[in-house]
Write a protein that holds these residues in place. Structure first.
Motif, PDB file in Angstrom:
ATOM      1  N   LYS A  82       0.858  -1.182   0.000  1.00 26.01           N
ATOM      2  CA  LYS A  82       0.000   0.000   0.000  1.00 26.01           C
ATOM      3  C   LYS A  82       0.897   1.235   0.000  1.00 26.01           C
ATOM      4  N   GLU A  83       0.319   2.404   0.070  1.00 28.18           N
ATOM      5  CA  GLU A  83       1.116   3.629   0.004  1.00 28.18           C
ATOM      6  C   GLU A  83       2.027   3.821   1.213  1.00 28.18           C
ATOM      7  N   SER A  84       1.512   3.562   2.419  1.00 34.67           N
ATOM      8  CA  SER A  84       2.319   3.803   3.619  1.00 34.67           C
ATOM      9  C   SER A  84       2.482   2.566   4.498  1.00 34.67           C
ATOM     10  N   PHE A  85       2.027   1.410   4.032  1.00 31.49           N
ATOM     11  CA  PHE A  85       2.167   0.169   4.789  1.00 31.49           C
ATOM     12  C   PHE A  85       2.004  -1.029   3.848  1.00 31.49           C
ATOM     13  N   TYR A  86       2.274  -2.201   4.383  1.00 28.56           N
ATOM     14  CA  TYR A  86       2.068  -3.452   3.665  1.00 28.56           C
ATOM     15  C   TYR A  86       0.903  -4.196   4.308  1.00 28.56           C
ATOM     16  N   GLN A  87       0.076  -4.833   3.492  1.00 30.92           N
ATOM     17  CA  GLN A  87      -0.962  -5.732   3.986  1.00 30.92           C
ATOM     18  C   GLN A  87      -0.488  -7.150   3.676  1.00 30.92           C
ATOM     19  N   ILE A  88      -0.326  -7.955   4.719  1.00 35.16           N
ATOM     20  CA  ILE A  88       0.186  -9.311   4.583  1.00 35.16           C
ATOM     21  C   ILE A  88      -0.958 -10.287   4.815  1.00 35.16           C
ATOM     22  N   THR A  89      -1.105 -11.253   3.908  1.00 32.45           N
ATOM     23  CA  THR A  89      -2.134 -12.275   4.047  1.00 32.45           C
ATOM     24  C   THR A  89      -1.490 -13.645   3.894  1.00 32.45           C
ATOM     25  N   LEU A  90      -1.702 -14.495   4.896  1.00 30.86           N
ATOM     26  CA  LEU A  90      -1.222 -15.872   4.854  1.00 30.86           C
ATOM     27  C   LEU A  90      -2.401 -16.751   4.470  1.00 30.86           C
ATOM     28  N   ILE A  91      -2.364 -17.288   3.254  1.00 24.49           N
ATOM     29  CA  ILE A  91      -3.406 -18.176   2.772  1.00 24.49           C
ATOM     30  C   ILE A  91      -2.879 -19.599   2.961  1.00 24.49           C
ATOM     31  N   SER A  92      -3.637 -20.400   3.660  1.00 23.43           N
ATOM     32  CA  SER A  92      -3.161 -21.685   4.136  1.00 23.43           C
ATOM     33  C   SER A  92      -3.533 -22.859   3.246  1.00 23.43           C
ATOM     34  N   CYS A  93      -2.585 -23.790   3.117  1.00 27.44           N
ATOM     35  CA  CYS A  93      -2.888 -25.147   2.635  1.00 27.44           C
ATOM     36  C   CYS A  93      -3.258 -25.987   3.853  1.00 27.44           C
ATOM     37  N   PHE A  94      -2.449 -25.800   4.908  1.00 24.33           N
ATOM     38  CA  PHE A  94      -2.635 -26.540   6.152  1.00 24.33           C
ATOM     39  C   PHE A  94      -2.034 -25.720   7.282  1.00 24.33           C
ATOM     40  N   GLY A  95      -2.763 -25.567   8.342  1.00 24.41           N
ATOM     41  CA  GLY A  95      -2.234 -24.854   9.494  1.00 24.41           C
ATOM     42  C   GLY A  95      -2.530 -23.377   9.450  1.00 24.41           C
ATOM     43  N   VAL A  96      -1.541 -22.584   9.785  1.00 26.69           N
ATOM     44  CA  VAL A  96      -1.720 -21.157  10.027  1.00 26.69           C
ATOM     45  C   VAL A  96      -2.269 -20.401   8.808  1.00 26.69           C
ATOM     46  N   SER A  97      -3.191 -19.511   9.109  1.00 26.60           N
ATOM     47  CA  SER A  97      -3.697 -18.547   8.137  1.00 26.60           C
ATOM     48  C   SER A  97      -3.908 -17.242   8.897  1.00 26.60           C
ATOM     49  N   GLY A  98      -4.077 -16.162   8.159  1.00 31.62           N
ATOM     50  CA  GLY A  98      -4.332 -14.901   8.839  1.00 31.62           C
ATOM     51  C   GLY A  98      -3.871 -13.716   8.036  1.00 31.62           C
ATOM     52  N   LYS A  99      -3.828 -12.580   8.744  1.00 32.87           N
ATOM     53  CA  LYS A  99      -3.419 -11.345   8.086  1.00 32.87           C
ATOM     54  C   LYS A  99      -2.914 -10.358   9.129  1.00 32.87           C
ATOM     55  N   PHE A 100      -2.154  -9.384   8.636  1.00 34.87           N
ATOM     56  CA  PHE A 100      -1.686  -8.282   9.471  1.00 34.87           C
ATOM     57  C   PHE A 100      -1.161  -7.187   8.556  1.00 34.87           C
ATOM     58  N   SER A 101      -0.972  -6.020   9.125  1.00 33.00           N
ATOM     59  CA  SER A 101      -0.323  -4.940   8.396  1.00 33.00           C
ATOM     60  C   SER A 101       1.014  -4.659   9.071  1.00 33.00           C
ATOM     61  N   CYS A 102       1.937  -4.056   8.306  1.00 36.41           N
ATOM     62  CA  CYS A 102       3.244  -3.720   8.857  1.00 36.41           C
ATOM     63  C   CYS A 102       3.833  -2.557   8.072  1.00 36.41           C
ATOM     64  N   THR A 103       4.837  -1.931   8.658  1.00 36.88           N
ATOM     65  CA  THR A 103       5.446  -0.769   8.011  1.00 36.88           C
ATOM     66  C   THR A 103       6.630  -1.134   7.124  1.00 36.88           C
ATOM     67  N   SER A 104       7.238  -2.311   7.352  1.00 33.66           N
ATOM     68  CA  SER A 104       8.337  -2.733   6.490  1.00 33.66           C
ATOM     69  C   SER A 104       8.440  -4.249   6.425  1.00 33.66           C
ATOM     70  N   VAL A 105       9.001  -4.719   5.305  1.00 36.19           N
ATOM     71  CA  VAL A 105       9.252  -6.139   5.081  1.00 36.19           C
ATOM     72  C   VAL A 105      10.694  -6.250   4.610  1.00 36.19           C
ATOM     73  N   ALA A 106      11.439  -7.187   5.213  1.00 33.98           N
ATOM     74  CA  ALA A 106      12.846  -7.361   4.830  1.00 33.98           C
ATOM     75  C   ALA A 106      13.176  -8.847   4.722  1.00 33.98           C
ATOM     76  N   VAL A 107      13.986  -9.175   3.727  1.00 33.96           N
ATOM     77  CA  VAL A 107      14.567 -10.507   3.621  1.00 33.96           C
ATOM     78  C   VAL A 107      15.816 -10.486   4.478  1.00 33.96           C
ATOM     79  N   GLU A 108      15.847 -11.329   5.495  1.00 31.86           N
ATOM     80  CA  GLU A 108      17.015 -11.395   6.379  1.00 31.86           C
ATOM     81  C   GLU A 108      18.107 -12.267   5.765  1.00 31.86           C
TER      82      GLU A 108
END
Length: 112
Positions: A82-108
């Motif tokens: 999005k313009e000032s944040f990220y919307q993260i959605t975990l779509i599940s095959c099995f187990g955890v699903s959900g969503k959240f927003s955050c200000t940054s995403v980084a590959v460690e």
């Protein structure tokens, strides 16, 4: 806004995956820093490549996770910039699903 160190994944696989059929091997929620660390084991069988990819989400808000189990497999990890944040959605095959927003995403890291 773009994903920090995204090129680590793109240079190894040749693209940014949706992480279909990937196992979440580590999920760490740090309430003190409002961050989430997620390590995903991703396999591209067409290219015969696999790697563990560590993603760090900072400035997490509105966290909703469901069905967290001992084994969690994604159908998709959607990262909507999005313009000032990220919307993260975990779509599940099995187990955890959900969503959240955050200000940054980084590959460690990307470990082949």
């Amino acid at each position: 806004m773009d994903i920090t160190n995204k090129e680590l994944v793109v240079s190894y696989f040749g693209y940014w995956p949706i992480f279909a059929d990937s196992k979440i091997v580590e999920l760490y929620i740090n309430n003190e820093t409002n961050s989430i660390k997620m390590v995903i084991h991703y396999i591209d069988s067409d290219k015969n490549k696999k790697a563990k990819i560590s993603l760090v989400f900072s400035g997490v808000k509105e966290l909703e996770l469901n069905e967290v189990r001992t084994e969690n497999v994604l159908d998709e990890l959607a990262i909507d910039n999005k313009e000032s944040f990220y919307q993260i959605t975990l779509i599940s095959c099995f187990g955890v699903s959900g969503k959240f927003s955050c200000t940054s995403v980084a590959v460690e890291y990307v470990h082949a």
